[in-house]
Design an enzyme around this catalytic site. Sequence first.
Site, PDB file in Angstrom:
ATOM      1  CG  HIS A   1      -1.902   0.954   1.224  1.00 60.61           C
ATOM      2  ND1 HIS A   1      -1.277   2.090   1.977  1.00 60.61           N
ATOM      3  CD2 HIS A   1      -3.158   1.431   0.739  1.00 60.61           C
ATOM      4  CE1 HIS A   1      -2.305   3.082   1.992  1.00 60.61           C
ATOM      5  NE2 HIS A   1      -3.591   2.677   1.216  1.00 60.61           N
TER       6      HIS A   1
ATOM      7  CB  VAL B   1       1.125   4.497   4.245  1.00 64.35           C
ATOM      8  CG1 VAL B   1      -0.068   5.555   3.776  1.00 64.35           C
ATOM      9  CG2 VAL B   1       0.525   3.388   4.605  1.00 64.35           C
ATOM     10  CE  LYS B   2       0.926  -0.858   5.544  1.00 60.31           C
ATOM     11  NZ  LYS B   2      -0.040  -1.822   5.429  1.00 60.31           N
ATOM     12  CB  THR B   3       8.923   0.022   3.976  1.00 60.92           C
ATOM     13  OG1 THR B   3       8.749   0.374   5.243  1.00 60.92           O
ATOM     14  CG2 THR B   3      10.430   0.315   3.507  1.00 60.92           C
TER      15      THR B   3
END
Length: 374
Positions: free
Chosen positions: A178, A180-182
Amino acid sequence: MIIPYATQSIGEDDITAVVETLKSGMLTTGPKIAEFERELCNATGAKYAVAVANGAAALHLSALTMGIGPGDEVIVPPLTFAASANCVLYCGGTPVFADIDTDTMLLNTEDVRNKITERTKAVLPVHFGGELCDMDALADLTEKHNIALLQDSAHSIGGKIRGKGQGEYPGQQIWSFHAVKTITTGEGGAVTTNNEGIYKTLLHLRTHGITRDPAQYVHEDAGGWYYEMLDLGFNYRLTDMQCALGLSQLKKLPYFAKRRAEITAYYNDSFAGLPIQIQKSPEWSNPVRHLYTIRVNEKNKRREIFDKLRAKNIGVNVHYIPVYWFPYYESLGFKRGLCPVAEDSYERMITLPLYSSMTDEMAEYVVSSVKEVI
Ligand SMILES: *Cc1c(COP(=O)(O)O)cnc(C)c1O
């Protein structure tokens, strides 16, 4: 300008990779998928990877391959995104919430042990914020009780446990890409495993339960058009454009990891001595941090501190509302008070900005604002 709690880092290299795939003529079910899966194996230490539409789909398919059904219990922490527990409900099973450790905010192995019953089918640890659960202890425990093990690694790509990749442990791991993930593919996810049988099942569950491998056919191969539907599967595929983006992002994971570690260390040093609790890294954990959370000492001050930081254009957040506090879970009979440590952590928590494109000036502004407000 608002400094968000998390955001993607997209460079010209990422854009070029996606555009090249758009021009290639293969937008989905093309070669980028297997390429991305191969690199995911390298990054996680697992033998097999199956890229899917999102992390929740990865959890759903994993729960299905673990054989979760009505009457089965799955032990999961409450301080997580609802999807971690929802996948158990998708299959008709019952989530059983085990508490976390206050220092590390990770699933407490002793509480997991206490919650195992003859109906327990799996344990689902979450690597909260990117810190790693004690997978050696959990692998021993689940092996001894002959139950499945599924790591929710949505926060923890790149992290190691005692030098081992998360994919080197028994069972399965799920990943989320997603925004917002790293690393991101916009929306996206994957399941990794070392079990070939589970891998093959995941491959057809991802695409309607259909196989085009004649070796798996039940009936005779009737010709060039022929395929078989073996299970009631789903369309949980990831596109080639997304896999191209994922490949390009994975190449930069070492840089993302380094930048996240720098900001985390700076926050840790700067907050020493303030009346707040920070998430500690257990000795076995070599994390790539996804979230940076603080917990204020006085829970009745959390809201005011949160609002003041928002007023300073810092996009603070809270991760997470305990899953069983949600009205849907209440309607299933879950009551507050089940996991006191997780509830206390939630009530005191504020998530601060952490992402790899954060500048030193932004991090300094966050620190000076937190000091001022607290
Ligand atoms: C993000 C996340 C997921 C999966 O979310 P998707 O948005 O479906 O990719 C699962 N578990 C946790 C803990 C997450 O943070």
